[in-house]
Design a protein around this motif. Structure first.
Motif, PDB file in Angstrom:
ATOM      1  N   ALA A 183     -40.054 -98.600   8.190  1.00 46.19           N
ATOM      2  CA  ALA A 183     -40.092 -99.765   9.092  1.00 46.19           C
ATOM      3  C   ALA A 183     -41.506-100.148   9.499  1.00 46.19           C
ATOM      4  CB  ALA A 183     -39.227 -99.513  10.326  1.00 46.19           C
ATOM      5  N   ARG A 184     -42.427-100.081   8.558  1.00 50.06           N
ATOM      6  CA  ARG A 184     -43.818-100.452   8.827  1.00 50.06           C
ATOM      7  C   ARG A 184     -44.357-101.367   7.728  1.00 50.06           C
ATOM      8  NH1 ARG A 184     -46.561 -97.101  12.623  1.00 50.06           N
ATOM      9  NH2 ARG A 184     -45.520 -95.129  13.060  1.00 50.06           N
ATOM     10  N   LEU A 185     -45.403-102.105   8.091  1.00 50.09           N
ATOM     11  CA  LEU A 185     -46.151-102.886   7.112  1.00 50.09           C
ATOM     12  C   LEU A 185     -47.192-101.998   6.452  1.00 50.09           C
ATOM     13  CD1 LEU A 185     -46.824-106.075   9.280  1.00 50.09           C
ATOM     14  CD2 LEU A 185     -44.929-105.708   7.694  1.00 50.09           C
ATOM     15  N   ASN A 186     -47.616-102.384   5.249  1.00 51.55           N
ATOM     16  CA  ASN A 186     -48.656-101.616   4.568  1.00 51.55           C
ATOM     17  C   ASN A 186     -49.359-102.485   3.541  1.00 51.55           C
ATOM     18  OD1 ASN A 186     -47.564-100.875   1.612  1.00 51.55           O
ATOM     19  ND2 ASN A 186     -45.835-100.843   3.049  1.00 51.55           N
ATOM     20  N   HIS A 187     -50.524-102.013   3.093  1.00 51.52           N
ATOM     21  CA  HIS A 187     -51.285-102.693   2.046  1.00 51.52           C
ATOM     22  C   HIS A 187     -51.194-101.950   0.717  1.00 51.52           C
ATOM     23  CE1 HIS A 187     -52.851-105.305   5.068  1.00 51.52           C
ATOM     24  NE2 HIS A 187     -53.636-104.407   5.632  1.00 51.52           N
ATOM     25  N   ALA A 188     -50.432-100.862   0.691  1.00 51.83           N
ATOM     26  CA  ALA A 188     -50.427 -99.970  -0.473  1.00 51.83           C
ATOM     27  C   ALA A 188     -49.382-100.336  -1.514  1.00 51.83           C
ATOM     28  CB  ALA A 188     -50.213 -98.531  -0.003  1.00 51.83           C
ATOM     29  N   GLY A 189     -48.611-101.394  -1.285  1.00 52.36           N
ATOM     30  CA  GLY A 189     -47.624-101.811  -2.270  1.00 52.36           C
ATOM     31  C   GLY A 189     -46.264-101.166  -2.114  1.00 52.36           C
ATOM     32  N   HIS A 190     -46.014-100.513  -0.970  1.00 47.81           N
ATOM     33  CA  HIS A 190     -44.721 -99.870  -0.747  1.00 47.81           C
ATOM     34  C   HIS A 190     -43.738-100.861  -0.127  1.00 47.81           C
ATOM     35  CE1 HIS A 190     -46.731 -96.232  -1.768  1.00 47.81           C
ATOM     36  NE2 HIS A 190     -47.430 -96.158  -0.653  1.00 47.81           N
ATOM     37  N   GLY A 191     -42.582-101.041  -0.770  1.00 45.76           N
ATOM     38  CA  GLY A 191     -41.546-101.882  -0.201  1.00 45.76           C
ATOM     39  C   GLY A 191     -41.600-103.325  -0.661  1.00 45.76           C
ATOM     40  N   ARG A 192     -41.085-104.211   0.172  1.00 50.84           N
ATOM     41  CA  ARG A 192     -40.940-105.631  -0.167  1.00 50.84           C
ATOM     42  C   ARG A 192     -42.234-106.393   0.097  1.00 50.84           C
ATOM     43  NH1 ARG A 192     -38.953-109.819   3.120  1.00 50.84           N
ATOM     44  NH2 ARG A 192     -38.306-108.262   4.670  1.00 50.84           N
ATOM     45  N   TYR A 193     -42.628-107.206  -0.872  1.00 47.18           N
ATOM     46  CA  TYR A 193     -43.857-107.998  -0.751  1.00 47.18           C
ATOM     47  C   TYR A 193     -43.630-109.183   0.182  1.00 47.18           C
ATOM     48  CZ  TYR A 193     -47.808-110.951  -2.163  1.00 47.18           C
ATOM     49  OH  TYR A 193     -48.936-111.735  -2.165  1.00 47.18           O
ATOM     50  N   LEU A 194     -44.488-109.323   1.201  1.00 53.56           N
ATOM     51  CA  LEU A 194     -44.360-110.415   2.164  1.00 53.56           C
ATOM     52  C   LEU A 194     -45.313-111.566   1.879  1.00 53.56           C
ATOM     53  CD1 LEU A 194     -44.004-108.467   5.546  1.00 53.56           C
ATOM     54  CD2 LEU A 194     -42.202-109.318   4.037  1.00 53.56           C
ATOM     55  N   GLY A 195     -46.414-111.280   1.190  1.00 58.98           N
ATOM     56  CA  GLY A 195     -47.366-112.337   0.883  1.00 58.98           C
ATOM     57  C   GLY A 195     -48.792-111.913   1.176  1.00 58.98           C
ATOM     58  N   ALA A 196     -49.718-112.817   0.885  1.00 59.68           N
ATOM     59  CA  ALA A 196     -51.133-112.589   1.183  1.00 59.68           C
ATOM     60  C   ALA A 196     -51.439-113.196   2.547  1.00 59.68           C
ATOM     61  CB  ALA A 196     -52.008-113.219   0.105  1.00 59.68           C
ATOM     62  N   PHE A 197     -51.958-112.386   3.449  1.00 57.76           N
ATOM     63  CA  PHE A 197     -52.182-112.812   4.828  1.00 57.76           C
ATOM     64  C   PHE A 197     -53.659-113.068   5.072  1.00 57.76           C
ATOM     65  CE2 PHE A 197     -47.976-111.355   5.107  1.00 57.76           C
ATOM     66  CZ  PHE A 197     -47.419-111.785   6.299  1.00 57.76           C
ATOM     67  N   ASP A 198     -53.941-114.252   5.614  1.00 55.53           N
ATOM     68  CA  ASP A 198     -55.304-114.606   5.984  1.00 55.53           C
ATOM     69  C   ASP A 198     -55.468-114.448   7.494  1.00 55.53           C
ATOM     70  OD1 ASP A 198     -57.942-115.554   5.712  1.00 55.53           O
ATOM     71  OD2 ASP A 198     -57.331-116.921   4.123  1.00 55.53           O
ATOM     72  N   THR A 199     -56.547-114.976   8.023  1.00 60.68           N
ATOM     73  CA  THR A 199     -56.938-114.731   9.413  1.00 60.68           C
ATOM     74  C   THR A 199     -55.852-115.057  10.429  1.00 60.68           C
ATOM     75  OG1 THR A 199     -59.202-115.281   8.775  1.00 60.68           O
ATOM     76  CG2 THR A 199     -58.721-115.187  11.126  1.00 60.68           C
ATOM     77  N   ASP A 200     -55.217-116.219  10.304  1.00 57.25           N
ATOM     78  CA  ASP A 200     -54.276-116.675  11.329  1.00 57.25           C
ATOM     79  C   ASP A 200     -52.813-116.543  10.923  1.00 57.25           C
ATOM     80  OD1 ASP A 200     -56.391-117.445  13.021  1.00 57.25           O
ATOM     81  OD2 ASP A 200     -56.611-119.333  11.940  1.00 57.25           O
ATOM     82  N   ASP A 201     -52.524-115.837   9.845  1.00 57.42           N
ATOM     83  CA  ASP A 201     -51.145-115.741   9.375  1.00 57.42           C
ATOM     84  C   ASP A 201     -50.314-114.811  10.260  1.00 57.42           C
ATOM     85  OD1 ASP A 201     -51.402-117.541   7.318  1.00 57.42           O
ATOM     86  OD2 ASP A 201     -52.076-116.045   5.882  1.00 57.42           O
ATOM     87  N   THR A 202     -48.997-115.043  10.241  1.00 54.20           N
ATOM     88  CA  THR A 202     -48.102-114.442  11.226  1.00 54.20           C
ATOM     89  C   THR A 202     -46.842-113.884  10.578  1.00 54.20           C
ATOM     90  OG1 THR A 202     -48.871-116.086  12.841  1.00 54.20           O
ATOM     91  CG2 THR A 202     -46.850-114.913  13.377  1.00 54.20           C
ATOM     92  N   ILE A 203     -46.301-112.824  11.192  1.00 59.80           N
ATOM     93  CA  ILE A 203     -45.014-112.253  10.800  1.00 59.80           C
ATOM     94  C   ILE A 203     -43.921-112.846  11.689  1.00 59.80           C
ATOM     95  CG2 ILE A 203     -43.615-110.148  10.740  1.00 59.80           C
ATOM     96  CD1 ILE A 203     -45.597-110.034   8.580  1.00 59.80           C
ATOM     97  N   LEU A 204     -42.839-113.326  11.065  1.00 56.97           N
ATOM     98  CA  LEU A 204     -41.673-113.824  11.795  1.00 56.97           C
ATOM     99  C   LEU A 204     -40.564-112.782  11.725  1.00 56.97           C
ATOM    100  CD1 LEU A 204     -39.867-115.985  13.170  1.00 56.97           C
ATOM    101  CD2 LEU A 204     -39.371-116.867  10.868  1.00 56.97           C
ATOM    102  N   VAL A 205     -40.038-112.403  12.892  1.00 56.81           N
ATOM    103  CA  VAL A 205     -38.939-111.439  12.961  1.00 56.81           C
ATOM    104  C   VAL A 205     -37.769-112.090  13.699  1.00 56.81           C
ATOM    105  CG1 VAL A 205     -38.218-109.129  13.671  1.00 56.81           C
ATOM    106  CG2 VAL A 205     -40.618-109.555  13.098  1.00 56.81           C
ATOM    107  N   VAL A 206     -36.580-112.064  13.089  1.00 59.00           N
ATOM    108  CA  VAL A 206     -35.364-112.586  13.714  1.00 59.00           C
ATOM    109  C   VAL A 206     -34.443-111.406  14.015  1.00 59.00           C
ATOM    110  CG1 VAL A 206     -33.365-114.093  13.461  1.00 59.00           C
ATOM    111  CG2 VAL A 206     -35.568-114.770  12.484  1.00 59.00           C
ATOM    112  N   TYR A 207     -33.944-111.354  15.255  1.00 60.40           N
ATOM    113  CA  TYR A 207     -33.123-110.226  15.701  1.00 60.40           C
ATOM    114  C   TYR A 207     -31.645-110.597  15.777  1.00 60.40           C
ATOM    115  CZ  TYR A 207     -37.530-108.003  16.988  1.00 60.40           C
ATOM    116  OH  TYR A 207     -38.786-107.447  16.955  1.00 60.40           O
TER     117      TYR A 207
END
Length: 341
Positions: A230-254
């Motif tokens: 349940a964590r983000l990573n840069h190592a290529g583990h899990g589902r690819y979310l995209g390339a994130f730049d300075t102001d990019d954001t994660i959206l989470v729906v509960y």
């Protein structure tokens, strides 16, 4: 052994009913000593007197700059253009007139420093963008030519190699007719700490101020979501979310019908059991949802764009009536649902 097994089986049969497990079985990611101690200290800096450490809380001149662990290395860059990396301690002297101090990660190849300095010998001001790598602890390094009278005029640390547009104001005594102009760090290549830099001006500079922060010149950083830990990573583990730049954001729906925006923080552990959707928020992202109103028992479909920008706060997008429930949510461009009566 048979007696012990029979005894515990008897306890389970007699007292186990309606006492199901309340804890969760979850796979843990690889734990390193530094990650375990991430947030147990605060780093303080006395810029004037040159002291850095986690034991300076009572020092009236010290300022809290970041969270750290007692296993971290720290870096301090001084006004004369020299810097040093050392192991964190309760109180360490790293030289007077510190301009910038923080946690140093030798494996971070995205942290880029933008700097303008005045060369004491020639009177020329240079600008440079550089990485700090290949260092030896407790050794003093020079980021300038090292001449007498040299001083740093402007310095920032940019975690994702962001560029900057700055306004350079010349001294009133400068013979130049135009006494203010813009300088864009995006025009500079990222080099090593020992590079001399490019000439900004041969005139005396009075002040440099930041006008805006630009995008990363190294491009967006690829981010993945590992559902196992349940964590983000840069190592290529899990589902690819995209390339994130300075102001990019994660959206989470509960599942409770709310959404939340987050920065792509690798240290954050997401509440996976209550998440319906986790993805990168794009400018064209439209959230589609189906929910039932708890009061009227009516089923609704809605589509909307995310218009908030606050991080770490949940926003409810279904009815507030008691018993209201989110049935489905998606960010597909052309979603379709099947309704069974």
């Amino acid at each position: 052994t048979r007696y012990a097994i029979a005894y515990f089986e008897g306890l389970l049969k007699k007292y186990g009913a309606s006492r199901e497990r309340k804890t969760q079985l979850r796979t843990f990611d690889v734990v390193t000593a530094q990650k375990v101690a991430v947030a147990n200290q605060k780093l303080y800096v006395n810029y004037q007197d040159g002291f850095v450490g986690y034991g300076l809380k009572k020092d009236e001149k010290a300022v809290e700059v970041t969270s750290c662990s007692d296993l971290d290395d720290i870096i301090a860059i001084r006004r004369d253009g020299t810097f040093m990396v050392t192991r964190i301690a309760e109180k360490t002297f790293m030289g007077k007139d510190i301009l910038l101090a923080g946690v140093y990660n030798k494996n971070d190849d995205r942290l880029v420093y933008n700097m303008v300095y005045l060369d004491g010998a020639s009177g020329i001001s240079f600008a440079k963008r550089f990485l700090v790598s290949g260092i030896t602890r407790d050794k003093v390094y020079d980021l300038t030519k090292g001449t007498k009278g040299t001083k740093v005029l402007y310095l920032t640390a940019n975690p994702n190699s962001e560029t900057e547009l700055v306004a350079v104001q010349l001294s009133d005594k400068a013979p130049a007719r135009v006494k203010q102009f813009d300088f864009d760090f995006a025009e500079l290549a990222i080099k090593g700490k020992g590079s001399m830099g490019n000439i900004v001006t041969k005139q005396q500079i009075k002040k440099i101020t930041q006008k805006s922060v630009g995008d990363s010149t190294l491009g967006g950083r690829e981010v993945f979501f590992d559902s196992v830990v349940a964590r983000l990573n840069h190592a290529g583990h899990g589902r690819y979310l995209g390339a994130f730049d300075t102001d990019d954001t994660i959206l989470v729906v509960y599942k409770d019908g709310s959404y939340e925006l987050n920065a792509p923080d690798l240290n954050k552990r997401f509440d996976l059991a209550n998440i319906v959707l986790l993805r990168k928020l794009e400018a064209e992202t439209v959230l589609s949802a189906v929910y039932v109103d708890g009061e009227s028992k009516t089923y609704y479909i809605k589509r909307f764009k995310i218009e908030t920008s606050t991080f770490g706060k949940r926003f409810l997008f279904i009815s507030e009536s008691k018993g209201s429930k989110l049935l489905a949510a998606t960010a597909f461009a052309e979603p379709a649902v099947e309704v069974t009566l």
